[in-house]
Design an enzyme around this catalytic site. Structure first.
Site, short mmCIF file in Angstrom:
data_model
loop_
_atom_site.label_atom_id
_atom_site.label_comp_id
_atom_site.label_asym_id
_atom_site.label_seq_id
_atom_site.Cartn_x
_atom_site.Cartn_y
_atom_site.Cartn_z
CG ASP A 123 -0.20 -0.09 2.53
OD1 ASP A 123 0.83 -0.81 2.59
OD2 ASP A 123 -0.63 0.53 3.51
CD GLU A 140 4.25 0.34 6.74
OE1 GLU A 140 5.16 0.64 7.55
OE2 GLU A 140 3.79 1.16 5.90
#
Length: 388
Positions: free
Chosen positions: A81, A143
């Site tokens: 991400d 994350e």
């Protein structure tokens, strides 16, 4: 079989897959497109693929790819991400790689989709039959917000590699220590009323003023009593990040909220930090019963420390990382997924191409000069931990 892309093309395809993580629903996206793209590539190379939905998330997935058999081996890990972006501050399309001035510009080039493009290139010629120990590739979700992907992976996987590298941007310097991170919201409940009669109300802003005074004292305690000189900011930190309260100048403020950020040193537990916070606020909580509360804003991230193993230099991962990278290990102030990967029982370091100074910034880039250095390091690690 479809031919695999070169480095530039693979990086471009990864950046084109938008996978933003955010606590704001308007920004938050799934990551399945990135995960499926990686799965397609690594499956062509003979890796076995395991895609798992991450519980309690919206369309977020982890990918574990494995080449070879046996125990131990090497895990190369990273998150799939990115953070949100401010389009007005970018000089190019964040989701299209701009190859200019010996740099690749794009959202995630450095932090950290670029790491997977490197992995793809160095694994193209690997033969599973030649591997004496397995090579694992892990792509996690979320994350940049909750670290839900890494948390889930650590709790539910049964692999135990010998060593793991998390490819966050460190300028290829091995990181073996970082601070923990937690954030809380402190709320004060006052009693609203007309500003002309302050004695009939209780002003939440005035109480919060006293709360802030106690927090400043706690910061000073941290600065005086707790130090780890491995960090360039050696003490734990407490940041007063955001404050809100009240609704009109002529009304006594009935509610006030303060969001704070705490970054702990290795060896400090969340329970210790919460106790310090409680003790700091206790006198005011007794003075204003039931009016001061605090709660965690999102799950905390623990601190990380990889200590040198009591082994020969050739077996100690820290020594190997220093030898292969040409850099001494260091500590950083930001948090990563390292403590969760470490829970697998493997020696763990954080080391990847690019600079953290580029992460979360407009016009994020990865320099061309990182390509050869990164590929040599990854090939050396695969040779040592999977082929030798």
């Amino acid at each position: 079989m479809t031919s695999l892309p070169n480095f530039t093309d693979s990086l471009s395809q990864l950046i084109a897959c938008s996978s933003i993580s955010s606590t704001l629903p308007s920004w938050d996206q799934g990551n399945l497109e990135v995960i499926q793209l990686l799965a397609t590539w690594f499956e062509q190379l003979g890796f076995t693929i395991d895609i798992q939905a991450v519980p309690d998330t919206s369309n977020k997935f982890n990918l574990l790819a494995k080449l070879g058999n046996g125990e131990g081996g090497l895990l190369l890990a990273g998150h799939s991400d990115t953070v949100p972006f401010d389009e007005n501050r970018w000089q190019s399309n964040p989701h299209q790689v701009l190859n200019q001035d010996d740099k690749f510009f794009g959202l995630g080039t450095c932090d950290m989709k670029g790491f997977f493009a490197f992995i793809l290139q160095v694994t193209k010629d690997l033969n599973a039959k030649q591997l004496k120990k397995p090579l694992y590739i892990l792509a996690t979700a979320d994350e940049e917000t909750t670290m839900a992907g890494a948390r889930f992976f650590a709790k539910n996987q049964h692999i135990k590699p010998d060593v793991a590298i998390i490819g966050e941007p460190t300028n290829l310097v091995p990181v073996v220590m970082h601070k923990g991170h937690m954030s809380h919201r402190i709320s004060v409940e006052g009693k609203s009323g007309h500003s002309s009669k302050p004695n009939l109300g209780i002003n939440a802003i005035e109480i919060m003023y006293k709360v802030i005074g106690q927090l400043i004292k706690l910061k000073e305690t941290f600065d005086t009593n707790y130090k780890n000189d491995a960090f360039d900011v050696p003490a734990p930190t407490l940041n007063l990040g955001a404050i809100s309260g009240g609704d009109n100048a002529n009304r006594i403020c009935g509610h006030c909220h303060l969001d704070i950020d705490l970054r702990s040193l290795p060896g400090m537990s969340d329970a210790e930090l919460i106790n310090w916070l409680s003790d700091a606020l206790k006198p005011l909580a007794e003075q204003y019963p039931g009016r001061i509360t605090f709660e965690e804003m999102h799950p905390s991230s623990p601190s990380f420390e990889q200590k040198k193993q009591e082994q020969s230099i050739s077996e100690c991962f820290i020594s190997v990382a220093e030898e292969i990278s040409g850099h001494s290990c260091c500590a950083v102030n930001y948090a990563t997924e390292a403590p969760y990967i470490q829970q697998l029982g493997c020696q763990t370091i954080v080391m990847g191409p690019g600079s953290i100074d580029q992460a979360h910034q407009p016009n994020e880039f990865l320099a061309h000069s990182e390509i050869d250095k990164t590929e040599k390091i990854l090939l050396s690690m695969i040779q040592r931990y999977c082929l030798s």
